[in-house]
Design a protein around this motif. Structure first.
Motif, mmCIF file in Angstrom:
data_model
loop_
_atom_site.group_PDB
_atom_site.id
_atom_site.type_symbol
_atom_site.label_atom_id
_atom_site.label_comp_id
_atom_site.label_asym_id
_atom_site.label_seq_id
_atom_site.Cartn_x
_atom_site.Cartn_y
_atom_site.Cartn_z
ATOM 1 N N ASP A 152 -14.886 -10.719 -1.691
ATOM 2 C CA ASP A 152 -13.605 -10.186 -1.232
ATOM 3 C C ASP A 152 -13.404 -8.869 -1.975
ATOM 4 O OD1 ASP A 152 -11.026 -9.511 -0.665
ATOM 5 O OD2 ASP A 152 -10.133 -11.395 -1.317
ATOM 6 N N ILE A 182 -7.311 -4.571 0.672
ATOM 7 C CA ILE A 182 -8.681 -4.482 1.224
ATOM 8 C C ILE A 182 -9.030 -3.025 1.522
ATOM 9 C CG2 ILE A 182 -10.178 -5.145 3.158
ATOM 10 C CD1 ILE A 182 -8.379 -7.731 3.361
ATOM 11 N N GLY A 216 -18.560 -5.185 3.888
ATOM 12 C CA GLY A 216 -18.201 -5.437 5.285
ATOM 13 C C GLY A 216 -19.430 -5.442 6.170
ATOM 14 N N SER A 243 -20.423 -7.566 10.117
ATOM 15 C CA SER A 243 -19.981 -7.278 11.490
ATOM 16 C C SER A 243 -19.990 -5.764 11.716
ATOM 17 C CB SER A 243 -18.551 -7.822 11.674
ATOM 18 O OG SER A 243 -17.985 -7.440 12.902
ATOM 19 N N ILE A 269 -19.687 -1.911 12.166
ATOM 20 C CA ILE A 269 -20.342 -0.731 11.582
ATOM 21 C C ILE A 269 -21.194 -1.138 10.382
ATOM 22 C CG2 ILE A 269 -19.933 1.526 10.485
ATOM 23 C CD1 ILE A 269 -17.235 1.656 12.002
ATOM 24 N N GLY A 270 -20.697 -2.066 9.569
ATOM 25 C CA GLY A 270 -21.428 -2.512 8.375
ATOM 26 C C GLY A 270 -22.759 -3.150 8.732
ATOM 27 N N TYR A 285 -1.955 0.726 8.027
ATOM 28 C CA TYR A 285 -3.339 1.210 8.170
ATOM 29 C C TYR A 285 -3.401 2.711 7.868
ATOM 30 C CZ TYR A 285 -8.037 1.360 10.335
ATOM 31 O OH TYR A 285 -9.391 1.508 10.571
ATOM 32 N N ALA A 305 -15.838 -2.185 4.234
ATOM 33 C CA ALA A 305 -15.038 -3.349 4.643
ATOM 34 C C ALA A 305 -13.619 -2.919 4.988
ATOM 35 C CB ALA A 305 -15.010 -4.387 3.520
ATOM 36 N N GLY A 306 -13.089 -3.466 6.058
ATOM 37 C CA GLY A 306 -11.718 -3.090 6.435
ATOM 38 C C GLY A 306 -11.115 -4.062 7.424
ATOM 39 N N VAL A 307 -9.777 -4.044 7.485
ATOM 40 C CA VAL A 307 -9.014 -4.893 8.400
ATOM 41 C C VAL A 307 -7.899 -4.044 9.020
ATOM 42 C CG1 VAL A 307 -9.457 -7.063 7.165
ATOM 43 C CG2 VAL A 307 -7.511 -5.627 6.481
ATOM 44 N N PHE A 363 -8.181 -1.705 23.494
ATOM 45 C CA PHE A 363 -8.960 -1.042 22.443
ATOM 46 C C PHE A 363 -10.446 -0.986 22.830
ATOM 47 C CE2 PHE A 363 -11.798 -1.436 18.797
ATOM 48 C CZ PHE A 363 -11.478 -0.282 18.097
ATOM 49 N N GLY A 406 -13.776 7.605 14.974
ATOM 50 C CA GLY A 406 -12.839 7.436 16.088
ATOM 51 C C GLY A 406 -12.951 5.983 16.531
ATOM 52 N N GLY A 407 -12.723 5.725 17.815
ATOM 53 C CA GLY A 407 -12.794 4.334 18.288
ATOM 54 C C GLY A 407 -14.230 3.838 18.352
ATOM 55 N N ASP A 442 -19.836 -9.314 2.118
ATOM 56 C CA ASP A 442 -18.773 -9.525 3.107
ATOM 57 C C ASP A 442 -17.997 -10.771 2.690
ATOM 58 O OD1 ASP A 442 -18.529 -8.382 6.329
ATOM 59 O OD2 ASP A 442 -17.328 -10.132 5.734
ATOM 60 N N ASN A 492 -16.901 -12.743 4.874
ATOM 61 C CA ASN A 492 -17.346 -13.699 5.897
ATOM 62 C C ASN A 492 -18.834 -13.976 5.707
ATOM 63 O OD1 ASN A 492 -18.210 -15.024 8.174
ATOM 64 N ND2 ASN A 492 -17.286 -13.601 9.635
HETATM 65 N N1 LIG Z 1 -13.762 0.134 14.864
HETATM 66 C C1 LIG Z 1 -13.083 1.262 14.807
HETATM 67 O O1 LIG Z 1 -12.647 1.782 15.858
HETATM 68 C C2 LIG Z 1 -12.811 1.927 13.488
HETATM 69 C C3 LIG Z 1 -12.218 3.198 13.514
HETATM 70 C C4 LIG Z 1 -11.949 3.826 12.315
HETATM 71 C C5 LIG Z 1 -12.282 3.222 11.122
HETATM 72 N N2 LIG Z 1 -12.854 1.979 11.125
HETATM 73 C C6 LIG Z 1 -13.180 1.378 9.827
HETATM 74 O O2 LIG Z 1 -14.542 1.012 9.809
HETATM 75 C C7 LIG Z 1 -14.723 -0.037 8.855
HETATM 76 C C8 LIG Z 1 -15.568 -1.136 9.467
HETATM 77 O O3 LIG Z 1 -14.819 -1.767 10.484
HETATM 78 P P1 LIG Z 1 -15.461 -2.308 11.851
HETATM 79 O O4 LIG Z 1 -14.854 -1.540 12.937
HETATM 80 O O5 LIG Z 1 -16.926 -2.425 11.745
HETATM 81 O O6 LIG Z 1 -14.756 -3.756 11.916
HETATM 82 P P2 LIG Z 1 -15.330 -5.248 11.920
HETATM 83 O O7 LIG Z 1 -14.118 -6.121 11.985
HETATM 84 O O8 LIG Z 1 -16.363 -5.409 12.979
HETATM 85 O O9 LIG Z 1 -16.045 -5.352 10.496
HETATM 86 C C9 LIG Z 1 -15.299 -5.369 9.305
HETATM 87 C C10 LIG Z 1 -16.018 -6.279 8.296
HETATM 88 O O10 LIG Z 1 -15.272 -6.241 7.071
HETATM 89 C C11 LIG Z 1 -15.232 -7.572 6.560
HETATM 90 N N3 LIG Z 1 -14.090 -7.766 5.667
HETATM 91 C C12 LIG Z 1 -12.787 -7.896 6.002
HETATM 92 N N4 LIG Z 1 -12.056 -8.137 4.908
HETATM 93 C C13 LIG Z 1 -12.910 -8.132 3.860
HETATM 94 C C14 LIG Z 1 -12.753 -8.319 2.467
HETATM 95 N N5 LIG Z 1 -11.553 -8.600 1.938
HETATM 96 N N6 LIG Z 1 -13.850 -8.235 1.674
HETATM 97 C C15 LIG Z 1 -15.072 -7.995 2.208
HETATM 98 N N7 LIG Z 1 -15.292 -7.842 3.522
HETATM 99 C C16 LIG Z 1 -14.205 -7.910 4.334
HETATM 100 C C17 LIG Z 1 -15.109 -8.442 7.812
HETATM 101 O O11 LIG Z 1 -15.461 -9.794 7.521
HETATM 102 C C18 LIG Z 1 -16.070 -7.746 8.757
HETATM 103 O O12 LIG Z 1 -17.371 -8.265 8.628
HETATM 104 C C19 LIG Z 1 -13.315 -0.463 8.434
HETATM 105 O O13 LIG Z 1 -12.990 0.125 7.193
HETATM 106 C C20 LIG Z 1 -12.446 0.106 9.528
HETATM 107 O O14 LIG Z 1 -11.113 0.331 9.092
HETATM 108 C C21 LIG Z 1 -13.132 1.342 12.273
#
Ligand SMILES: NC(=O)c1ccc[n+]([C@@H]2O[C@H](COP(=O)([O-])OP(=O)(O)OC[C@H]3O[C@@H](n4cnc5c(N)ncnc54)[C@H](O)[C@@H]3O)[C@@H](O)[C@H]2O)c1
Length: 271
Positions: free
Chosen positions: A60, A110, A13, A16, A18-19, A152, A88-90, A212, A183-184, A37, A39
């Motif tokens: 993926d 995922i 991931g 984008s 955190i990654g 989720y 990576a997460g959605v 959000f 957190g957020g 990623d 993407n």
């Molecule tokens: N943003 C928040 O508030 C938050 C809070 C708690 C946990 N998280 C977790 O942090 C992690 C990173 O999320 P983020 O907030 O940076 O979101 P983001 O959408 O900015 O980044 C997520 C990245 O994961 C990639 N991705 C999605 N599906 C994928 C797949 N099948 N295979 C490989 N890559 C894939 C996307 O293309 C994207 O680049 C996630 O696991 C998310 O659940 C985020």
């Protein structure tokens, strides 16, 4: 203190949020990077911000064979990994009653199975050298459950259970497992979600994503810094942001009835 300089770090991931911030910070720490990623455009954008070339893989994480092939490629081209960050997460926002199996399975494949595949593909090489760390990204939604986040929550609670079990199994060895609960964080996650309705009954995706963005106080760079601090200081559980620490406390004080005070807090933070 775990030294990251010259170590091989893997981030999923990485295209984008955190990654991407993790890739940038780990590069600054002197790591050799393998970034993945689904993407490819985002991944290349991340790579363009780095001081030196990284191994890039369109991946993926839901595809078990592809994750194992990625681990083999990393070992062949960079050597044995040391830090593996399953990030990576959605998101899906829908009530349990109306949640489709298609959306539920997409997210679990995922957010849960992607973490399992990443862990099981890289763990043998970390154990063979008796050195390294698996970092699995859960959420505060792996600590509390929230209406419309059933899928989720299920995935993030599962990541926590899986990672904590692994942590206990690895105790006393040179390999660690860290569970991360952000957190957020101000990223693209809400905007990229499969969105139907939020806990307040809002069904306008743009409005919910804007809410959000207001509520999420921590930047991806701060999140990456907290995760890397956790790796360097051998922490086993990493909470990111004041909101995560407060949520963790409220859950412990009110293990059954945490949702009402949480809802009030989330409303206030979104104003
Ligand atoms: N943003 C928040 O508030 C938050 C809070 C708690 C946990 N998280 C977790 O942090 C992690 C990173 O999320 P983020 O907030 O940076 O979101 P983001 O959408 O900015 O980044 C997520 C990245 O994961 C990639 N991705 C999605 N599906 C994928 C797949 N099948 N295979 C490989 N890559 C894939 C996307 O293309 C994207 O680049 C996630 O696991 C998310 O659940 C985020």
């Amino acid at each position: 203190m775990y030294a990251l300089k010259d170590k091989v770090a893997v981030v999923t991931g990485a295209g984008s949020g955190i990654g991407r911030a993790l890739a940038q910070l780990l590069a600054a720490k002197g790591c050799r990077l393998a970034l993945a990623d689904v993407n490819e455009i985002g991944l290349r954008e991340t790579a363009a911000t780095l001081p030196s070339p990284a191994l890039l893989q369109r991946l993926d994480v839901a595809d078990r064979a592809a994750v194992f092939a990625f681990a083999e490629r990393v070992q062949r081209e960079l050597g044995t990994a040391h830090a593996v960050i399953n990030n990576a997460g959605v998101a899906v926002s829908q009530t349990v009653a109306d949640l489709s199996y298609d959306d539920f399975e997409w997210l679990m494949n995922i957010n849960f199975w992607g973490v399992v595949h990443g862990t099981k593909a890289f763990l043998p090489m970390l154990q063979a050298q008796n050195d390294g760390v698996i970092v699995n990204v859960s959420s505060v939604f792996g600590i509390i459950a929230v209406p419309t986040q059933g899928a989720y929550n299920a995935a993030k609670f599962a990541v926590r259970g899986f990672t904590e079990a692994l942590r206990h199994e690895l105790a006393g060895s040179g390999v660690k497992a860290i569970c991360v609960h952000p957190g957020g964080i101000k990223t693209n996650i809400a905007a990229a979600a499969r969105f139907y309705v939020d806990p307040d009954g809002v069904s306008d995706h743009r409005k919910a994503a804007a809410h959000f963005a207001k509520m999420a106080r921590t930047t991806p760079e701060q999140a990456a810094q907290t995760i890397v601090d956790g790796i360097e200081h051998n922490r086993e559980r990493v909470l990111i942001g004041g909101d995560a620490k407060l949520i963790d406390l409220i859950q412990r004080l009110m293990p059954v009835n945490y949702w009402k005070p949480m809802q009030a807090l989330m409303k206030r933070m979104g104003q």
